[in-house]
Design a protein around this motif. Structure first.
Motif, mmCIF file in Angstrom:
data_model
loop_
_atom_site.group_PDB
_atom_site.id
_atom_site.type_symbol
_atom_site.label_atom_id
_atom_site.label_comp_id
_atom_site.label_asym_id
_atom_site.label_seq_id
_atom_site.Cartn_x
_atom_site.Cartn_y
_atom_site.Cartn_z
ATOM 1 N N MET A 1 0.844 -1.206 0.000
ATOM 2 C CA MET A 1 0.000 0.000 0.000
ATOM 3 C C MET A 1 0.873 1.247 0.000
ATOM 4 N N ALA A 2 1.943 1.216 0.796
ATOM 5 C CA ALA A 2 2.841 2.373 0.857
ATOM 6 C C ALA A 2 3.510 2.606 -0.493
ATOM 7 N N VAL B 1 3.123 5.918 -2.879
ATOM 8 C CA VAL B 1 4.271 6.700 -3.349
ATOM 9 C C VAL B 1 4.260 6.780 -4.872
ATOM 10 N N TYR B 2 3.972 5.651 -5.529
ATOM 11 C CA TYR B 2 3.932 5.636 -6.993
ATOM 12 C C TYR B 2 2.843 6.556 -7.524
ATOM 13 N N SER B 3 1.628 6.446 -6.952
ATOM 14 C CA SER B 3 0.529 7.282 -7.453
ATOM 15 C C SER B 3 0.763 8.747 -7.116
ATOM 16 N N GLY B 4 1.369 9.022 -5.953
ATOM 17 C CA GLY B 4 1.689 10.406 -5.610
ATOM 18 C C GLY B 4 2.718 10.985 -6.549
ATOM 19 N N GLY B 5 3.720 10.190 -6.896
ATOM 20 C CA GLY B 5 4.737 10.644 -7.845
ATOM 21 C C GLY B 5 4.149 10.884 -9.226
ATOM 22 N N LYS B 6 3.244 10.007 -9.619
ATOM 23 C CA LYS B 6 2.595 10.164 -10.927
ATOM 24 C C LYS B 6 1.712 11.410 -10.927
#
Length: 90
Positions: free
Chosen positions: A19-20, A24-29
């Protein structure tokens, strides 16, 4: 069927980790997409500035407490080192 407690906590940790990393991936995207639109970047800056201004007293007091705690820690370590040096000289 009952699971062992160790296996259950391990699976919880695996879920937390995935989940973390997904967050992080979706936040970066999201930030990557936002960086392509100057109006969104400006809006995020305005929101961040407003929040910093609104909570400036809490931010300053928290930073002051952190600095004071750091100074206390350094002084305590210095005293411990002086005691250790004094013991080795005896």
């Amino acid at each position: 069927m009952k699971h062992a407690h160790g296996g259950n906590s391990m699976s919880k940790e695996i879920v937390k980790g995935s989940m973390a990393s997904a967050t992080v991936y979706s936040g970066g995207k999201l930030l990557s997409n936002a960086a392509k639109h100057p109006v969104i970047v400006f809006g995020l800056g305005v929101v961040a500035g407003y929040l910093v201004y609104k909570y400036r007293k809490e931010i300053v007091s928290g930073a002051t407490k952190a600095v004071d705690a750091g100074k206390d820690f350094v002084l305590h370590q210095k005293e411990n080192l002086e005691d250790l040096v004094a013991e080795t000289k005896e």
